[in-house]
Design an enzyme around this catalytic site. Structure first.
Site, PDB file in Angstrom:
ATOM      1  N   ASP A  56       0.848  -1.195   0.000  1.00  0.00           N
ATOM      2  CA  ASP A  56       0.000   0.000   0.000  1.00  0.00           C
ATOM      3  C   ASP A  56       0.883   1.244   0.000  1.00  0.00           C
ATOM      4  OD1 ASP A  56      -1.875   2.101   0.653  1.00  0.00           O
ATOM      5  OD2 ASP A  56      -3.224   0.539   1.371  1.00  0.00           O
ATOM      6  N   SER A  70      -6.996   4.290  -1.665  1.00  0.00           N
ATOM      7  CA  SER A  70      -6.770   2.848  -1.574  1.00  0.00           C
ATOM      8  C   SER A  70      -8.028   2.016  -1.766  1.00  0.00           C
ATOM      9  CB  SER A  70      -6.145   2.499  -0.216  1.00  0.00           C
ATOM     10  OG  SER A  70      -4.870   3.075  -0.091  1.00  0.00           O
ATOM     11  N   HIS A  93      -9.901  -2.899   6.588  1.00  0.00           N
ATOM     12  CA  HIS A  93      -9.385  -1.672   5.987  1.00  0.00           C
ATOM     13  C   HIS A  93      -9.640  -1.722   4.483  1.00  0.00           C
ATOM     14  CE1 HIS A  93      -6.385   1.687   5.586  1.00  0.00           C
ATOM     15  NE2 HIS A  93      -6.958   2.007   6.726  1.00  0.00           N
ATOM     16  N   THR A 139      -7.930  -2.014   1.575  1.00  0.00           N
ATOM     17  CA  THR A 139      -7.423  -3.054   0.678  1.00  0.00           C
ATOM     18  C   THR A 139      -8.113  -4.395   0.882  1.00  0.00           C
ATOM     19  OG1 THR A 139      -5.294  -1.957   0.393  1.00  0.00           O
ATOM     20  CG2 THR A 139      -5.357  -4.337  -0.015  1.00  0.00           C
ATOM     21  N   GLU A 197      -1.202  -7.923   2.138  1.00  0.00           N
ATOM     22  CA  GLU A 197      -1.012  -6.475   2.086  1.00  0.00           C
ATOM     23  C   GLU A 197       0.040  -6.017   3.085  1.00  0.00           C
ATOM     24  OE1 GLU A 197      -3.397  -2.225   2.568  1.00  0.00           O
ATOM     25  OE2 GLU A 197      -3.971  -3.949   3.796  1.00  0.00           O
ATOM     26  N   ASP A 217       2.052   2.652   3.586  1.00  0.00           N
ATOM     27  CA  ASP A 217       1.215   3.825   3.335  1.00  0.00           C
ATOM     28  C   ASP A 217       1.127   4.718   4.565  1.00  0.00           C
ATOM     29  OD1 ASP A 217      -1.010   5.178   1.679  1.00  0.00           O
ATOM     30  OD2 ASP A 217      -2.086   4.624   3.501  1.00  0.00           O
ATOM     31  N   HIS A 277      -1.143   2.702  -5.167  1.00  0.00           N
ATOM     32  CA  HIS A 277      -0.846   4.086  -5.554  1.00  0.00           C
ATOM     33  C   HIS A 277       0.531   4.431  -5.019  1.00  0.00           C
ATOM     34  CE1 HIS A 277      -1.490   5.055  -1.360  1.00  0.00           C
ATOM     35  NE2 HIS A 277      -2.640   4.413  -1.421  1.00  0.00           N
TER      36      HIS A 277
END
Length: 508
Positions: A44, A94, A155, A157, A312, A317, A359
């Site tokens: 992430d 996200s 979350h 993702t 993940e 992030d 991203h």
């Protein structure tokens, strides 16, 4: 590889390039096997600058200059670029991106598992706009499926793998507006239990969203649940799986004590919210991402039909948002370690592994630093404007913007190597923002060569599904679906073609 002295000899570089060329020539024979197993590693916020900086950090942690080493993802033979924009955002979030690389369709920012026809926060735009994920496609095809994350399991993702929600922040009904609850929308934690009730492996944080308001956390008694509906979703899961070789764990010791070969279902919730940064992790209580991945793969491999696993590295992030590059980069190095470990437990002969990001961030490093310079160190010169030193790592915006007497802070007066140092930023913001550039897609295994060039992000799950269910008729089914839904004037909803029309595993 740490070869400072050898690098002075041209034969060193020529020999290295020739070895690389020899390896590249082997790629002329494409791996067209059917992928029994599918693994998606999602860093992430892991933009290309983060990948490069993590590579250098990995090397420096191992006593090298850093630039010359390889990350595990660097060893993958195929690399593409993915365009990350959301349908309503140039710079993505996200949630909308997770819908793209899991469900195969681009979506609006802040929404998960719904098409772009759904509007963030508007409950009444949910129904009929649901899109399903590759995790569900795999489960429906008889594979085992799992989710492992360093964030909350509800979350952005992970939630796109199982939920259909117009607001990524509706973790439990305690975070939902009353009118949305009354209108029948479901919180994400509840959807984790109900939408795909037989997910084989679920690991991460997020205990508090599973517990009623008056229930204390098992590890932190002063922390209480957030649910207003009175449901204890952990107890419900335990009751449902206790006769199906199911186990619930909340700490590292219990996780590592289970025998994966005798487990079909595992839920591990190791914190009330997100897991701690790896640099701050209580190594006796909280498992590392690598440890979670190892257990997950071993459990999922029990199924002879294979598995799909979403992993993940979610706190890369968070480190960037806080301007804490050291935290972010150590998270990226740990995810890379998990990638390598998963590679030891599987084979590229029958396992397609994809590594990508949702991203980027406005993170970068520069300043003409010398070879081997600490990635967290200073540039070799001072600014020719304010005559002050600066770190190689900088952010375009974020909380690291600080002025003293109207001018930039002199970084030599602070400990810029500490774990939570906030790198200087050009624009003051409480939280640093995402970046809008393309992200890398690394792939290895069956049909990995299909991930090439510059692609839309939603292309990724289509390739992964095709690799697992590859058959000449697949093209026909997709064509029929697209034809039917582009030659009708009625409003039809965007279930993926691979969900409804692909041949079953048994017919391949």
């Amino acid at each position: 590889m740490c070869c400072a002295e050898e690098e002075k000899n041209p034969s060193f570089w020529n020999a290295w390039a020739q070895r690389t060329l020899k390896d590249a020539l082997t790629l002329q024979v494409l791996n067209r096997n059917i992928a029994k197993n599918l693994i998606l590693f999602l860093g992430d916020g892991m933009g290309v600058p983060t990948v490069t900086a993590a590579r250098i950090l990995k090397g420096q942690l191992n006593g090298c200059y850093g630039e010359e080493v390889q990350l595990e993802m660097d060893k993958f033979p195929y690399v593409a670029l993915a365009k990350t924009y959301n349908t309503d955002a140039q710079v993505a979030d996200s949630a909308g991106t997770a819908t793209a690389y899991l469900c195969g369709v681009k979506a609006n920012e802040g929404t998960v598992g719904v098409s772009a026809a759904a509007v963030r926060g508007q409950c009444n735009t949910t129904q009929g706009n649901e899109v399903t994920s590759i995790l569900k496609w795999a489960k429906d095809a008889g594979k085992s499926v799992g989710i492992v994350t360093t964030t909350r399991v509800n979350h952005a993702t992970p939630s796109a793998a199982y939920a259909h929600c117009v607001d990524r922040d509706w973790y439990s009904d305690g975070e939902m507006p009353p009118e949305a609850v009354q209108a029948g929308c479901k919180d994400i934690a509840r959807q984790l239990m109900e939408n795909i009730p037989n997910i084989n492996v679920i690991m991460g944080g997020g205990r508090k969203y599973m517990l009623p308001e008056n229930t204390s956390d098992v590890e932190y008694p002063s922390t209480r649940g957030t649910r207003k509906d009175g449901r204890n979703l952990i107890e419900e899961w335990v009751d449902r799986t206790k006769d199906k070789r199911g186990y619930y764990v909340w700490n590292k010791k219990d996780l590592l004590s289970i025998n994966p070969s005798s487990v079909d279902y595992l839920m591990g919730l190791f914190e009330p919210g997100d897991l701690p940064y790896d640099l701050e992790r209580n190594t006796s209580m909280d498992p590392s991402l690598t440890e979670m991945v190892e257990v997950a793969v071993k459990i999922l491999k029990n199924n002879p039909e294979g598995f799909y696993l979403l992993v993940e590295g979610g706190r890369i992030d968070h480190g960037h948002h806080e301007g804490k590059a050291k935290q972010a980069l150590h998270e990226a190095v740990e995810m890379d370690r998990a990638i390598g470990h998963a590679g030891l437990l599987t084979s590229p002969h029958d396992t397609l592994t994809v590594v990508t990001a949702d991203h980027s961030h406005v993170f970068d490093f520069g300043g003409y630093t010398r070879r081997g310079n600490s990635i967290f160190g200073l540039a070799p010169m001072v600014s020719d404007v304010d005559q002050k030193p600066f770190t190689a790592i900088l952010y375009g915006n974020g909380p690291g913007f600080k002025l003293v007497n109207g001018s930039r802070v002199n970084v030599s007066t602070v400990d810029y190597q500490q774990n939570n140092y906030q790198a200087q930023a050009a624009v003051p913001l409480r939280m640093e923002t995402h970046g809008g550039e393309d992200v890398a897609v690394f792939s290895r295994g069956p049909m990995a060569h299909l991930l090439h060039g510059v692609q839309e992000q939603n292309y990724i799950p289509h390739v992964m599904a095709y690799a697992a269910y590859t058959h000449t008729h697949t093209y026909i089914y997709i064509y029929i679906y697209i034809y039917r839904h582009t030659h009708t004037h009625t409003h039809t909803h965007t279930h993926t073609p691979l969900t409804l029309l692909r041949p079953s595993l048994q017919t391949l």
